[in-house]
Design a protein around this motif. Structure first.
Motif, PDB file in Angstrom:
ATOM      1  N   LYS A 114       0.848  -1.208   0.000  1.00  0.00           N
ATOM      2  CA  LYS A 114       0.000   0.000   0.000  1.00  0.00           C
ATOM      3  C   LYS A 114       0.879   1.253   0.000  1.00  0.00           C
ATOM      4  N   LEU A 115       2.010   1.183   0.765  1.00  0.00           N
ATOM      5  CA  LEU A 115       2.931   2.316   0.803  1.00  0.00           C
ATOM      6  C   LEU A 115       3.553   2.575  -0.564  1.00  0.00           C
ATOM      7  N   VAL A 116       3.973   1.508  -1.253  1.00  0.00           N
ATOM      8  CA  VAL A 116       4.586   1.674  -2.577  1.00  0.00           C
ATOM      9  C   VAL A 116       3.575   2.322  -3.536  1.00  0.00           C
ATOM     10  N   LEU A 130      11.477   9.197   6.202  1.00  0.00           N
ATOM     11  CA  LEU A 130      11.287   8.052   7.088  1.00  0.00           C
ATOM     12  C   LEU A 130      11.379   8.497   8.543  1.00  0.00           C
ATOM     13  N   ALA A 131      10.279   8.351   9.275  1.00  0.00           N
ATOM     14  CA  ALA A 131      10.249   8.770  10.685  1.00  0.00           C
ATOM     15  C   ALA A 131       9.859   7.606  11.574  1.00  0.00           C
ATOM     16  N   ALA A 168      15.677  -0.957  11.084  1.00  0.00           N
ATOM     17  CA  ALA A 168      15.620  -1.996  10.058  1.00  0.00           C
ATOM     18  C   ALA A 168      14.465  -1.724   9.102  1.00  0.00           C
ATOM     19  N   THR A 169      13.348  -1.289   9.656  1.00  0.00           N
ATOM     20  CA  THR A 169      12.181  -0.968   8.838  1.00  0.00           C
ATOM     21  C   THR A 169      12.503   0.175   7.882  1.00  0.00           C
ATOM     22  N   ALA A 170      13.153   1.216   8.412  1.00  0.00           N
ATOM     23  CA  ALA A 170      13.519   2.366   7.586  1.00  0.00           C
ATOM     24  C   ALA A 170      14.458   1.940   6.453  1.00  0.00           C
ATOM     25  N   HIS A 171      15.430   1.084   6.792  1.00  0.00           N
ATOM     26  CA  HIS A 171      16.387   0.616   5.797  1.00  0.00           C
ATOM     27  C   HIS A 171      15.666  -0.132   4.677  1.00  0.00           C
ATOM     28  N   TYR A 172      14.780  -1.034   5.054  1.00  0.00           N
ATOM     29  CA  TYR A 172      14.041  -1.850   4.098  1.00  0.00           C
ATOM     30  C   TYR A 172      13.213  -0.978   3.162  1.00  0.00           C
ATOM     31  N   ILE A 173      12.483  -0.026   3.762  1.00  0.00           N
ATOM     32  CA  ILE A 173      11.619   0.857   2.963  1.00  0.00           C
ATOM     33  C   ILE A 173      12.467   1.731   2.038  1.00  0.00           C
ATOM     34  N   SER A 174      13.591   2.213   2.577  1.00  0.00           N
ATOM     35  CA  SER A 174      14.473   3.081   1.808  1.00  0.00           C
ATOM     36  C   SER A 174      14.943   2.389   0.530  1.00  0.00           C
ATOM     37  N   GLU A 175      15.425   1.139   0.670  1.00  0.00           N
ATOM     38  CA  GLU A 175      15.903   0.384  -0.497  1.00  0.00           C
ATOM     39  C   GLU A 175      14.781   0.200  -1.519  1.00  0.00           C
ATOM     40  N   MET A 176      13.603  -0.124  -0.980  1.00  0.00           N
ATOM     41  CA  MET A 176      12.444  -0.409  -1.817  1.00  0.00           C
ATOM     42  C   MET A 176      12.026   0.817  -2.638  1.00  0.00           C
ATOM     43  N   LEU A 177      12.020   1.975  -1.987  1.00  0.00           N
ATOM     44  CA  LEU A 177      11.534   3.180  -2.669  1.00  0.00           C
ATOM     45  C   LEU A 177      12.602   3.808  -3.566  1.00  0.00           C
ATOM     46  N   LYS A 178      13.875   3.718  -3.145  1.00  0.00           N
ATOM     47  CA  LYS A 178      14.949   4.265  -3.988  1.00  0.00           C
ATOM     48  C   LYS A 178      15.008   3.495  -5.310  1.00  0.00           C
ATOM     49  N   ARG A 198      12.657   2.566  -6.906  1.00  0.00           N
ATOM     50  CA  ARG A 198      11.587   3.098  -7.756  1.00  0.00           C
ATOM     51  C   ARG A 198      11.814   4.580  -8.089  1.00  0.00           C
ATOM     52  N   GLY A 199      13.049   5.038  -7.845  1.00  0.00           N
ATOM     53  CA  GLY A 199      13.423   6.390  -8.260  1.00  0.00           C
ATOM     54  C   GLY A 199      12.957   7.523  -7.360  1.00  0.00           C
ATOM     55  N   LEU A 200      12.526   7.186  -6.135  1.00  0.00           N
ATOM     56  CA  LEU A 200      12.084   8.248  -5.220  1.00  0.00           C
ATOM     57  C   LEU A 200      13.233   8.740  -4.362  1.00  0.00           C
ATOM     58  N   LYS A 201      13.187  10.024  -3.968  1.00  0.00           N
ATOM     59  CA  LYS A 201      14.145  10.561  -3.011  1.00  0.00           C
ATOM     60  C   LYS A 201      13.672  10.148  -1.615  1.00  0.00           C
ATOM     61  N   VAL A 202      14.582   9.567  -0.831  1.00  0.00           N
ATOM     62  CA  VAL A 202      14.193   9.096   0.507  1.00  0.00           C
ATOM     63  C   VAL A 202      15.091   9.753   1.547  1.00  0.00           C
ATOM     64  N   SER A 203      14.512  10.312   2.618  1.00  0.00           N
ATOM     65  CA  SER A 203      15.325  10.902   3.693  1.00  0.00           C
ATOM     66  C   SER A 203      14.916  10.292   5.038  1.00  0.00           C
ATOM     67  N   ARG A 204      15.715  10.580   6.063  1.00  0.00           N
ATOM     68  CA  ARG A 204      15.465  10.026   7.400  1.00  0.00           C
ATOM     69  C   ARG A 204      15.572  11.176   8.382  1.00  0.00           C
ATOM     70  N   LEU A 205      14.776  11.171   9.451  1.00  0.00           N
ATOM     71  CA  LEU A 205      14.898  12.193  10.497  1.00  0.00           C
ATOM     72  C   LEU A 205      16.346  12.221  10.979  1.00  0.00           C
TER      73      LEU A 205
END
Lengths: 196, 196
Positions: A124-126, A139-140, A149-159, A161-168
């Protein structure tokens, strides 16, 4: 003890953090001093269970198809902030520093507890993040092992797909005294140091 | 946050010992992970509030006119044990040392909180204790200041009506090491020392 009272005590134990003694104390308290409160709680539970479901867009709790935040025209549709729980979302809202939208995972990856990507609605997030409007995902998730670990997983998944991903940002908390801050936090703050 | 969720969080705060953060955590937990438990709790509350009232004889919670304990033919009708709460009664029952009947005050005298003799059903206790069968009343209120004051008040009241009144023994608890027992308890145990 009467049957109804036993049933009530047992039901109260379903609440997180409530053991047998507390459950009994709660049951006696409600029946002796607050029957109105017991009635109110009974109705509130019934109403919440029947009315509350997940927002079609951000996955948080809502009574509508889409929640108030997602529908808000004032929000910046290019930013999507991923949090673990609605409580985390409320904390970020209170800072008044973020004007984008949210996605609420309703959990975190935790293989030991059997919680995998499907349980935190990553499909659903993708779908949500690739709507063509979102350009950055913040990612917060919590800064715990599981949250990281969750942030890392999501980051790889979205990057991918060409999205810019940041973390707090991590670092020394406001008001923090170095003497009392743990070494891991100081190490992180040193690595992430910023020019002034 | 949705209206139903706010109402539920507010209602959960009526439970003793539950603050705003816990109430929110409980609400999220029930909706996310245990809707069946929420339904069960809703029904249990409704059922308890409509079915449970006070035993006509001993004042404890029951769904009948008179509770199972009071109706039990095996019980010694000459002994009446006065306790503050049904939980205290359960503790005494677990010791298997008492075979008489009970009277449950559902509270204790506490002038500072505005709890007087009427709030702990002392008229009902007097009527119960003077039924012509009871010969001894055992006071088992807590050994707190308020419990002691309550015991004293009841003792004076019942002795004036010609009843024999006793109190649970005070002393060093089983397994107690003198080094770690408070001075008040040791003083009491010394005064109440028994021939061996």
């Amino acid at each position: 003890m009467s049957k109804s009272l036993e049933f009530l005590t047992e039901a109260l134990r379903r609440l997180p953090g409530v053991g047998p003694k507390s459950a009994q104390r709660m049951a006696f308290h409600l029946l002796q001093h607050d029957r109105e409160g017991a009635d109110m709680l009974s109705r509130a539970l019934h109403q919440a269970v029947s009315a509350v479901h997940h927002c079609a867009l951000c996955n948080t709790f809502t009574e509508e198809e889409v929640c108030d935040t997602c529908i808000d025209e004032e929000r910046d549709r290019r930013l999507l902030c991923v949090v673990e729980t609605p409580a985390d979302q409320l904390m970020i809202e209170q800072t008044l520093t973020y004007k984008g939208l949210y996605f609420v995972l309703m959990g975190r990856l935790s293989p030991l507890d059997g919680i995998g990507p499907r349980d935190i609605h990553l499909e659903k997030l993708v779908a949500r993040a690739t709507d063509g409007l979102v350009t950055e995902v913040v990612l917060a998730t919590n800064f715990t092992n599981e949250g990281e670990a969750t942030a890392h997983y999501i980051s790889e998944m979205l990057k991918a797909r060409g999205l810019k991903v940041s973390r707090l940002a991590r670092g020394v908390p406001v008001g923090g005294e170095l003497e009392y801050v743990d070494a891991g936090t100081i190490a992180r703050a040193m690595l992430d140091r910023r020019a002034t």
